[in-house]
Design a protein around this motif. Structure first.
Motif, PDB file in Angstrom:
ATOM      1  N   GLN A 197       0.834  -1.203   0.000  1.00 19.20           N
ATOM      2  CA  GLN A 197       0.000   0.000   0.000  1.00 19.20           C
ATOM      3  C   GLN A 197       0.873   1.258   0.000  1.00 19.20           C
ATOM      4  N   MET A 198       1.916   1.255   0.811  1.00 12.11           N
ATOM      5  CA  MET A 198       2.797   2.419   0.895  1.00 12.11           C
ATOM      6  C   MET A 198       3.561   2.633  -0.400  1.00 12.11           C
ATOM      7  N   LYS A 199       3.984   1.544  -1.025  1.00 15.12           N
ATOM      8  CA  LYS A 199       4.709   1.681  -2.289  1.00 15.12           C
ATOM      9  C   LYS A 199       3.814   2.288  -3.367  1.00 15.12           C
ATOM     10  N   THR A 200       2.558   1.845  -3.419  1.00 20.46           N
ATOM     11  CA  THR A 200       1.629   2.416  -4.391  1.00 20.46           C
ATOM     12  C   THR A 200       1.460   3.912  -4.140  1.00 20.46           C
ATOM     13  N   PHE A 201       1.349   4.290  -2.863  1.00 19.11           N
ATOM     14  CA  PHE A 201       1.220   5.708  -2.524  1.00 19.11           C
ATOM     15  C   PHE A 201       2.461   6.493  -2.964  1.00 19.11           C
ATOM     16  N   VAL A 202       3.649   5.944  -2.698  1.00 15.21           N
ATOM     17  CA  VAL A 202       4.891   6.622  -3.073  1.00 15.21           C
ATOM     18  C   VAL A 202       4.984   6.768  -4.591  1.00 15.21           C
ATOM     19  N   ASP A 203       4.665   5.701  -5.326  1.00 14.71           N
ATOM     20  CA  ASP A 203       4.711   5.762  -6.794  1.00 14.71           C
ATOM     21  C   ASP A 203       3.759   6.830  -7.332  1.00 14.71           C
ATOM     22  N   LEU A 204       2.569   6.913  -6.743  1.00 12.80           N
ATOM     23  CA  LEU A 204       1.598   7.926  -7.164  1.00 12.80           C
ATOM     24  C   LEU A 204       2.099   9.324  -6.810  1.00 12.80           C
ATOM     25  N   PHE A 205       2.634   9.468  -5.599  1.00  8.33           N
ATOM     26  CA  PHE A 205       3.124  10.777  -5.154  1.00  8.33           C
ATOM     27  C   PHE A 205       4.283  11.256  -6.026  1.00  8.33           C
ATOM     28  N   ILE A 206       5.172  10.341  -6.417  1.00 13.96           N
ATOM     29  CA  ILE A 206       6.299  10.704  -7.285  1.00 13.96           C
ATOM     30  C   ILE A 206       5.797  11.306  -8.586  1.00 13.96           C
ATOM     31  N   ARG A 207       4.804  10.683  -9.178  1.00 14.97           N
ATOM     32  CA  ARG A 207       4.293  11.156 -10.471  1.00 14.97           C
ATOM     33  C   ARG A 207       3.567  12.491 -10.342  1.00 14.97           C
ATOM     34  N   ILE A 208       2.801  12.645  -9.271  1.00 12.91           N
ATOM     35  CA  ILE A 208       2.104  13.920  -9.069  1.00 12.91           C
ATOM     36  C   ILE A 208       3.112  15.033  -8.796  1.00 12.91           C
ATOM     37  N   ASN A 232      -4.554   1.516 -12.002  1.00 14.19           N
ATOM     38  CA  ASN A 232      -4.483   1.004 -10.630  1.00 14.19           C
ATOM     39  C   ASN A 232      -4.344   2.133  -9.610  1.00 14.19           C
ATOM     40  N   PHE A 233      -3.711   3.243 -10.015  1.00 14.56           N
ATOM     41  CA  PHE A 233      -3.663   4.407  -9.127  1.00 14.56           C
ATOM     42  C   PHE A 233      -5.078   4.929  -8.865  1.00 14.56           C
ATOM     43  N   LEU A 234      -5.884   4.987  -9.927  1.00 16.95           N
ATOM     44  CA  LEU A 234      -7.265   5.454  -9.769  1.00 16.95           C
ATOM     45  C   LEU A 234      -8.036   4.545  -8.816  1.00 16.95           C
ATOM     46  N   THR A 235      -7.798   3.236  -8.937  1.00 21.53           N
ATOM     47  CA  THR A 235      -8.438   2.283  -8.024  1.00 21.53           C
ATOM     48  C   THR A 235      -7.969   2.516  -6.592  1.00 21.53           C
ATOM     49  N   PHE A 236      -6.665   2.714  -6.425  1.00 22.89           N
ATOM     50  CA  PHE A 236      -6.085   2.964  -5.099  1.00 22.89           C
ATOM     51  C   PHE A 236      -6.726   4.189  -4.456  1.00 22.89           C
ATOM     52  N   ILE A 237      -6.862   5.265  -5.228  1.00 21.78           N
ATOM     53  CA  ILE A 237      -7.460   6.504  -4.710  1.00 21.78           C
ATOM     54  C   ILE A 237      -8.916   6.270  -4.317  1.00 21.78           C
ATOM     55  N   GLN A 238      -9.663   5.615  -5.207  1.00 18.91           N
ATOM     56  CA  GLN A 238     -11.078   5.388  -4.930  1.00 18.91           C
ATOM     57  C   GLN A 238     -11.280   4.508  -3.706  1.00 18.91           C
ATOM     58  N   VAL A 239     -10.460   3.464  -3.575  1.00 15.83           N
ATOM     59  CA  VAL A 239     -10.597   2.550  -2.434  1.00 15.83           C
ATOM     60  C   VAL A 239     -10.404   3.294  -1.113  1.00 15.83           C
ATOM     61  N   TRP A 240      -9.387   4.144  -1.037  1.00 13.40           N
ATOM     62  CA  TRP A 240      -9.128   4.853   0.216  1.00 13.40           C
ATOM     63  C   TRP A 240     -10.143   5.961   0.462  1.00 13.40           C
ATOM     64  N   THR A 243      14.087  13.551  -5.784  1.00 17.76           N
ATOM     65  CA  THR A 243      15.311  12.774  -6.009  1.00 17.76           C
ATOM     66  C   THR A 243      15.394  11.601  -5.029  1.00 17.76           C
ATOM     67  N   TYR A 244      15.150  11.880  -3.751  1.00 17.46           N
ATOM     68  CA  TYR A 244      15.221  10.818  -2.741  1.00 17.46           C
ATOM     69  C   TYR A 244      14.155   9.753  -2.974  1.00 17.46           C
ATOM     70  N   LEU A 245      12.941  10.191  -3.315  1.00 19.89           N
ATOM     71  CA  LEU A 245      11.867   9.231  -3.573  1.00 19.89           C
ATOM     72  C   LEU A 245      12.166   8.397  -4.812  1.00 19.89           C
ATOM     73  N   THR A 246      12.762   9.012  -5.829  1.00 22.98           N
ATOM     74  CA  THR A 246      13.112   8.289  -7.053  1.00 22.98           C
ATOM     75  C   THR A 246      14.213   7.269  -6.787  1.00 22.98           C
ATOM     76  N   ILE A 247      15.169   7.637  -5.931  1.00 22.90           N
ATOM     77  CA  ILE A 247      16.221   6.687  -5.550  1.00 22.90           C
ATOM     78  C   ILE A 247      15.598   5.482  -4.850  1.00 22.90           C
ATOM     79  N   PHE A 248      14.627   5.752  -3.968  1.00 19.84           N
ATOM     80  CA  PHE A 248      13.938   4.664  -3.276  1.00 19.84           C
ATOM     81  C   PHE A 248      13.199   3.768  -4.272  1.00 19.84           C
ATOM     82  N   ALA A 249      12.421   4.389  -5.180  1.00 13.62           N
ATOM     83  CA  ALA A 249      11.663   3.615  -6.170  1.00 13.62           C
ATOM     84  C   ALA A 249      12.593   2.837  -7.090  1.00 13.62           C
ATOM     85  N   SER A 250      13.716   3.427  -7.453  1.00 11.13           N
ATOM     86  CA  SER A 250      14.680   2.747  -8.322  1.00 11.13           C
ATOM     87  C   SER A 250      15.305   1.559  -7.600  1.00 11.13           C
ATOM     88  N   SER A 251      15.559   1.716  -6.307  1.00  9.66           N
ATOM     89  CA  SER A 251      16.120   0.611  -5.519  1.00  9.66           C
ATOM     90  C   SER A 251      15.147  -0.561  -5.474  1.00  9.66           C
TER      91      SER A 251
END
Length: 499
Positions: free
Chosen positions: A321-332, A395-403, A476-484
């Protein structure tokens, strides 16, 4: 709900060790034969026999007749149970099959099982739960049995699921007298339906590979094809004072059942060899409704304090759940920073930004290669990243709607919404949403052009520069995390496991 069993049919069955297959079927006259053909193809364990219980659940079509006809022609022992007034859908149908063997503790007349039924109950060594639109691959049942019987503490073993690719709609000719019938059978699809099916198939393959890499334990024994140990199911009934193993307290009854098995110290595994072919959602709308049910049910289980059950995968599910949130936040955040930087003439390109794109390309390319029966076009599109990114946004849209639904005081019926979508009684708002998004982007572009002189002035640049610096640093830090995380996933895909 009044399930009935043909006792004369049961009396003809020798009480040998056996597997009982439970197949809930609500108006499945077009798919039940294919499911039963898959069972007829199975090689059974030595000295073990198979009984198939088709639960015709509130059916208004010829599901019962088609099941009995197929059973006769395929030389299968098919017993049809009929439910009327069942308001618990799949849960009620499965429990009706359970009660037909193990008795109904809610029976007002306390009817006891006959001596033959008692012997039959003891003879059932495994229960196969299947969906009516699923089909087991050859030898799948033998592999599931081997997994279940490999240790005393295994409560259930699930097959690996693979979405069935629809045949090309272009192969149909309009002068075919059965054209309309074939087109409505869901066995054919155009490029979009086939692309959509592959995305779901690749998503499922990624999930299966991840479970296998981490030991093969699963937090959900999917209802499409899972072999259960009856003793484990009976323990759930006894421990929770239920009238059947399956509960209607969640939109994901199979996940709730799995967590209950784990609570009672039973292992829940995925088979490395057994495969089951299942139907994918063919449209954006049906997919969204299915995933809303799945993800919404998962979030409910994770956050519901009344259901005091925690899976051993609890931490992994929250990390997902947290990873999906981070991926969405990175793009926004990237969208906001690019918009402000370009509008104020402070944008500077860095080649380091290519790294996560390259990693995503490698990851999706590898996943496409490891996805069963993938096409060359699927591998190519996986390497381009575009297809996966589109699927990810859905799937991001689903994640948002679910919460958002979780925060709402009103609870939605996920099963009802999925049924309505599949039956065509509700429509998608995809095009309206895309239209509003395009208008939003157009408004931003026009505003940036119209106020360009103001936005690029020294005062605005001085005002926005500190925020941009902090924003880019966070990104940058969030992208490093996602890349890892992507590097780790690529590393895990090197294993010998197959999806």
């Amino acid at each position: 709900m009044n399930p009935s069993v043909d006792n004369t049919a049961l009396k003809r069955v020798y009480v040998k060790p056996r597997i009982a297959a439970f197949i809930p079927a609500h108006n499945e006259e077009n798919s039940i034969r294919d499911c039963l053909e898959g069972l007829a193809d199975q090689e059974l364990p030595q000295n073990v026999e198979l009984d198939v219980f088709v639960i015709a659940d509130n059916c208004t079509d010829k599901t019962e007749e088609e099941a009995l006809k197929a059973g006769h022609e395929l030389n299968l022992r098919v017993i049809v149970l009929k439910t009327e007034g069942n308001k618990q859908r799949k849960v009620g149908a499965l429990n009706a099959a359970w009660k037909s063997i193990y008795g109904d503790v809610m029976d007002l007349y306390e009817n006891k099982l006959t001596p033959f039924q008692e012997k039959y109950k003891l003879a059932v060594k495994a229960i196969l739960g299947m969906d009516a639109d699923s089909r087991l691959a050859p030898n799948a049942l033998l592999h599931l049995w081997g997994g279940l019987m490999s240790a005393r503490n295994i409560g259930g073993v699930m097959a690996k699921y693979t979405m069935r690719m629809p045949q090309k709609k272009s192969t149909l000719t309009r002068d075919d007298p059965h054209y309309e019938q074939k087109l409505s059978s869901d066995k054919y699809g155009g490029p979009i339906q086939r692309w959509w099916t592959h995305q779901q198939k690749q998503d499922m393959a990624s999930w299966i590979l991840n479970l296998q890499y981490h030991g093969g334990s699963t937090y959900v024994l999917g209802g499409q094809a899972t072999l259960f140990r009856p003793e484990a199911l009976q323990k759930i009934v006894d421990e929770n004072n239920l009238d059947g193993p399956w509960q209607n307290d969640s939109d994901v009854e199979d996940m709730l059942l799995t967590w209950q098995l784990q609570k009672l110290k039973w292992k829940t595994l995925i088979s490395p060899d057994a495969r089951c072919f299942v139907d994918a959602m063919r449209s954006y709308h049906t997919y969204r409704q299915q995933r809303n049910k799945w993800r919404g049910g998962t979030v409910d289980l994770l956050t519901n304090k009344d259901i005091k059950i925690k899976t051993r995968h609890y931490g992994m599910l929250w990390r997902s759940q947290m990873k999906t949130f981070v991926d969405l936040f990175i793009r926004i955040l990237l969208f906001v920073l690019l918009t402000v930087a370009i509008s104020t003439d402070q944008f500077l390109w860095s080649w380091l930004w290519i790294i996560p794109v390259i990693l995503a390309s490698i990851l999706n390319f590898t996943l496409a290669l490891k996805t069963p029966m993938s096409r060359p076009i699927d591998v190519f599109l996986g390497a381009l990243v575009i297809s996966t990114e589109i699927y990810l946004w859905v799937n991001f849209l689903t994640f948002i709607q679910v919460w958002l639904d979780k925060l709402s005081p009103y609870k939605k019926d996920g099963w009802a919404q999925q049924y309505q979508a599949e039956n065509g009684t509700t429509r998608s708002k995809l095009w309206q949403g895309l239209g509003l998004f395009i208008l939003f982007i157009a408004a931003i572009v026009l505003a940036a052009i119209h106020y360009r002189e103001l936005l690029t002035s020294e005062s605005i640049q001085e005002l926005t520069e500190p925020y941009l610096i902090v924003g880019w640093l966070i990104l940058t830090y969030l992208t490093i995390f996602a890349s890892s995380v992507m590097v780790y996933k690529i590393w895990t895909l090197r294993s010998r496991h197959k999806a």
